[in-house]
Scaffold this motif. Structure first.
Motif, PDB file in Angstrom:
ATOM      1  N   LEU A 143      -8.862 -21.787   0.838  1.00  0.00           N
ATOM      2  CA  LEU A 143     -10.163 -22.444   0.619  1.00  0.00           C
ATOM      3  C   LEU A 143     -10.718 -23.480   1.696  1.00  0.00           C
ATOM      4  CD1 LEU A 143     -12.271 -23.690  -1.519  1.00  0.00           C
ATOM      5  CD2 LEU A 143     -10.574 -25.238  -2.271  1.00  0.00           C
ATOM      6  N   GLN A 144     -11.926 -23.103   2.040  1.00  0.00           N
ATOM      7  CA  GLN A 144     -12.200 -23.950   3.004  1.00  0.00           C
ATOM      8  C   GLN A 144     -13.672 -24.750   2.538  1.00  0.00           C
ATOM      9  OE1 GLN A 144     -12.265 -20.328   4.228  1.00  0.00           O
ATOM     10  NE2 GLN A 144      -9.919 -20.951   4.146  1.00  0.00           N
ATOM     11  N   LEU A 145     -13.975 -25.777   2.953  1.00  0.00           N
ATOM     12  CA  LEU A 145     -15.288 -26.730   2.518  1.00  0.00           C
ATOM     13  C   LEU A 145     -15.317 -27.265   3.889  1.00  0.00           C
ATOM     14  CD1 LEU A 145     -14.142 -28.367  -0.549  1.00  0.00           C
ATOM     15  CD2 LEU A 145     -15.599 -26.720  -0.509  1.00  0.00           C
ATOM     16  N   LYS A 146     -16.777 -26.907   4.193  1.00  0.00           N
ATOM     17  CA  LYS A 146     -17.374 -27.288   5.640  1.00  0.00           C
ATOM     18  C   LYS A 146     -18.776 -28.122   5.311  1.00  0.00           C
ATOM     19  CE  LYS A 146     -14.299 -25.410   8.039  1.00  0.00           C
ATOM     20  NZ  LYS A 146     -13.215 -26.401   8.763  1.00  0.00           N
ATOM     21  N   VAL A 147     -18.853 -29.404   5.545  1.00  0.00           N
ATOM     22  CA  VAL A 147     -19.721 -30.216   5.373  1.00  0.00           C
ATOM     23  C   VAL A 147     -20.835 -30.294   6.732  1.00  0.00           C
ATOM     24  CG1 VAL A 147     -20.814 -32.628   4.808  1.00  0.00           C
ATOM     25  CG2 VAL A 147     -18.848 -31.688   3.485  1.00  0.00           C
ATOM     26  N   ASP A 148     -22.070 -30.066   6.668  1.00  0.00           N
ATOM     27  CA  ASP A 148     -22.999 -30.195   7.851  1.00  0.00           C
ATOM     28  C   ASP A 148     -24.248 -30.899   7.133  1.00  0.00           C
ATOM     29  OD1 ASP A 148     -24.322 -30.139   9.981  1.00  0.00           O
ATOM     30  OD2 ASP A 148     -24.769 -27.999  10.056  1.00  0.00           O
ATOM     31  N   GLY A 149     -24.068 -32.228   7.278  1.00  0.00           N
ATOM     32  CA  GLY A 149     -25.298 -33.082   6.626  1.00  0.00           C
ATOM     33  C   GLY A 149     -25.225 -33.226   4.995  1.00  0.00           C
ATOM     34  N   ASP A 150     -26.458 -32.714   4.714  1.00  0.00           N
ATOM     35  CA  ASP A 150     -26.575 -32.770   3.462  1.00  0.00           C
ATOM     36  C   ASP A 150     -26.241 -31.285   2.772  1.00  0.00           C
ATOM     37  OD1 ASP A 150     -26.970 -35.274   3.021  1.00  0.00           O
ATOM     38  OD2 ASP A 150     -29.200 -35.042   3.190  1.00  0.00           O
ATOM     39  N   ARG A 151     -25.686 -30.485   3.579  1.00  0.00           N
ATOM     40  CA  ARG A 151     -25.269 -29.019   2.940  1.00  0.00           C
ATOM     41  C   ARG A 151     -23.560 -28.968   3.080  1.00  0.00           C
ATOM     42  NH1 ARG A 151     -29.131 -25.745   1.788  1.00  0.00           N
ATOM     43  NH2 ARG A 151     -28.938 -23.469   1.950  1.00  0.00           N
ATOM     44  N   MET A 152     -23.083 -28.174   2.261  1.00  0.00           N
ATOM     45  CA  MET A 152     -21.849 -27.769   2.251  1.00  0.00           C
ATOM     46  C   MET A 152     -21.363 -26.369   1.916  1.00  0.00           C
ATOM     47  SD  MET A 152     -18.460 -29.786   0.371  1.00  0.00           S
ATOM     48  CE  MET A 152     -19.435 -29.802  -1.242  1.00  0.00           C
ATOM     49  N   VAL A 153     -20.451 -25.688   2.569  1.00  0.00           N
ATOM     50  CA  VAL A 153     -20.358 -24.349   2.290  1.00  0.00           C
ATOM     51  C   VAL A 153     -18.635 -24.426   1.776  1.00  0.00           C
ATOM     52  CG1 VAL A 153     -20.060 -22.003   3.421  1.00  0.00           C
ATOM     53  CG2 VAL A 153     -22.177 -23.652   3.769  1.00  0.00           C
ATOM     54  N   GLU A 154     -18.655 -23.492   0.660  1.00  0.00           N
ATOM     55  CA  GLU A 154     -17.338 -23.346   0.201  1.00  0.00           C
ATOM     56  C   GLU A 154     -16.848 -21.938   0.310  1.00  0.00           C
ATOM     57  OE1 GLU A 154     -15.168 -23.008  -3.982  1.00  0.00           O
ATOM     58  OE2 GLU A 154     -16.365 -24.458  -3.838  1.00  0.00           O
ATOM     59  N   ASN A 155     -15.917 -21.588   1.044  1.00  0.00           N
ATOM     60  CA  ASN A 155     -15.315 -20.246   1.017  1.00  0.00           C
ATOM     61  C   ASN A 155     -13.897 -20.068   0.490  1.00  0.00           C
ATOM     62  OD1 ASN A 155     -17.370 -18.680   2.567  1.00  0.00           O
ATOM     63  ND2 ASN A 155     -16.974 -20.133   4.222  1.00  0.00           N
ATOM     64  N   PHE A 156     -13.576 -19.286  -0.374  1.00  0.00           N
ATOM     65  CA  PHE A 156     -12.682 -19.090  -1.266  1.00  0.00           C
ATOM     66  C   PHE A 156     -12.048 -17.777  -1.187  1.00  0.00           C
ATOM     67  CE2 PHE A 156     -10.621 -18.937  -5.799  1.00  0.00           C
ATOM     68  CZ  PHE A 156      -9.448 -19.529  -5.139  1.00  0.00           C
ATOM     69  N   ARG A 157     -10.659 -17.306  -1.087  1.00  0.00           N
ATOM     70  CA  ARG A 157     -10.401 -16.530  -1.190  1.00  0.00           C
ATOM     71  C   ARG A 157      -9.251 -16.404  -2.437  1.00  0.00           C
ATOM     72  NH1 ARG A 157     -10.129 -11.722   2.194  1.00  0.00           N
ATOM     73  NH2 ARG A 157     -10.460 -13.003   3.859  1.00  0.00           N
ATOM     74  N   ARG A 158      -9.735 -15.276  -3.414  1.00  0.00           N
ATOM     75  CA  ARG A 158      -8.941 -15.338  -4.720  1.00  0.00           C
ATOM     76  C   ARG A 158      -7.508 -14.473  -4.407  1.00  0.00           C
ATOM     77  NH1 ARG A 158     -13.753 -13.094  -8.702  1.00  0.00           N
ATOM     78  NH2 ARG A 158     -14.946 -15.009  -8.863  1.00  0.00           N
ATOM     79  N   PRO A 159      -6.535 -14.634  -5.265  1.00  0.00           N
ATOM     80  CA  PRO A 159      -5.310 -13.856  -4.836  1.00  0.00           C
ATOM     81  C   PRO A 159      -5.525 -12.210  -4.734  1.00  0.00           C
ATOM     82  CG  PRO A 159      -4.889 -15.722  -6.723  1.00  0.00           C
ATOM     83  CD  PRO A 159      -6.456 -15.579  -6.303  1.00  0.00           C
ATOM     84  N   ASP A 160      -6.377 -11.918  -5.472  1.00  0.00           N
ATOM     85  CA  ASP A 160      -6.832 -10.422  -5.397  1.00  0.00           C
ATOM     86  C   ASP A 160      -7.531 -10.011  -4.125  1.00  0.00           C
ATOM     87  OD1 ASP A 160      -9.171 -11.141  -5.880  1.00  0.00           O
ATOM     88  OD2 ASP A 160      -9.650 -10.040  -7.615  1.00  0.00           O
ATOM     89  N   GLY A 161      -7.910 -11.026  -3.339  1.00  0.00           N
ATOM     90  CA  GLY A 161      -8.733 -10.602  -1.947  1.00  0.00           C
ATOM     91  C   GLY A 161     -10.267 -10.887  -2.056  1.00  0.00           C
ATOM     92  N   THR A 162     -10.660 -10.983  -3.356  1.00  0.00           N
ATOM     93  CA  THR A 162     -12.039 -11.210  -3.627  1.00  0.00           C
ATOM     94  C   THR A 162     -12.554 -12.446  -2.650  1.00  0.00           C
ATOM     95  OG1 THR A 162     -12.052 -10.094  -5.775  1.00  0.00           O
ATOM     96  CG2 THR A 162     -13.859 -11.768  -5.220  1.00  0.00           C
ATOM     97  N   LYS A 163     -13.724 -12.441  -2.155  1.00  0.00           N
ATOM     98  CA  LYS A 163     -14.290 -13.720  -1.358  1.00  0.00           C
ATOM     99  C   LYS A 163     -15.435 -14.047  -2.108  1.00  0.00           C
ATOM    100  CE  LYS A 163     -13.551 -11.171   3.323  1.00  0.00           C
ATOM    101  NZ  LYS A 163     -14.037 -10.936   4.172  1.00  0.00           N
ATOM    102  N   VAL A 164     -15.312 -15.475  -2.189  1.00  0.00           N
ATOM    103  CA  VAL A 164     -16.386 -16.358  -2.927  1.00  0.00           C
ATOM    104  C   VAL A 164     -16.813 -17.328  -1.860  1.00  0.00           C
ATOM    105  CG1 VAL A 164     -16.839 -18.065  -4.668  1.00  0.00           C
ATOM    106  CG2 VAL A 164     -14.927 -16.316  -5.099  1.00  0.00           C
ATOM    107  N   HIS A 165     -18.219 -16.978  -1.712  1.00  0.00           N
ATOM    108  CA  HIS A 165     -19.120 -17.945  -0.811  1.00  0.00           C
ATOM    109  C   HIS A 165     -19.819 -18.864  -1.878  1.00  0.00           C
ATOM    110  CE1 HIS A 165     -21.162 -19.055   3.052  1.00  0.00           C
ATOM    111  NE2 HIS A 165     -22.152 -18.524   2.231  1.00  0.00           N
TER     112      HIS A 165
END
Length: 166
Positions: free
Chosen positions: A137-159
């Motif tokens: 799980l990665q959360l990156k903040v850039d000003g007033d925007r944040m991006v979450e990237n998560f990899r589920r145990p089955d390999g599915t990527k969530v953005h």
């Protein structure tokens, strides 16, 4: 006061001092309320909207290092019954597939950047007790925007893309 209590008390003061010092000059970039802008999942090369084309949801981070995240697909139809526990199998499946809510505690590094979280409660029981690190799980903040990237145990990527709520 026993010697044990005195030692524990001193330890708490030291831990608090170290914690406070770690954030001297570094603002926690996550603190605030964030609204979901987009949410996609990618499985086996197929990309789709996670909560419909216009997802609803908020992610809230407190200064006390707690969080709550709720994401919903506004297209999920209302139940015929107004009693939450009396949905049909079909209604319950749609509600479960079209939403997630969870809360817990999170950590940040000395620069105020996300380093991980622990889920304490969730509408998906399998997540309760889950500890996530920057490996999944990665959360990156850039000003007033944040991006979450998560990899589920089955390999599915969530953005998921969020914007800060003013």
């Amino acid at each position: 006061m026993t010697l044990k209590n005195k030692v524990l008390g001193v330890g708490a003061v030291i831990a608090f001092s170290v914690f406070s010092t770690a954030f001297a000059g570094a603002e926690n970039s996550l603190v605030g309320t964030w609204r979901v802008v987009s949410a996609t999942v990618e499985r086996e090369g197929n990309r789709s909207n996670a909560y419909g084309p216009n997802p609803h949801g908020w992610l809230v981070f407190t200064p006390e290092l707690t969080f709550v995240e709720v994401l919903t697909d506004p297209r999920v139809p209302a139940f015929r019954s107004n009693v939450r526990g009396e949905g049909t199998d079909e209604e319950n499946r749609a509600a479960m597939a079209g939403s997630i809510g969870f809360f817990g505690r999170y950590t940040v590094n000395q620069n105020g950047e996300f380093t991980g979280n622990t889920v304490e409660g969730s509408t998906f029981p399998n997540w309760v007790g889950a500890v996530r690190t920057q490996d999944d799980l990665q959360l990156k903040v850039d000003g007033d925007r944040m991006v979450e990237n998560f990899r589920r145990p089955d390999g599915t990527k969530v953005h998921i893309v969020f914007e800060r709520v003013r």
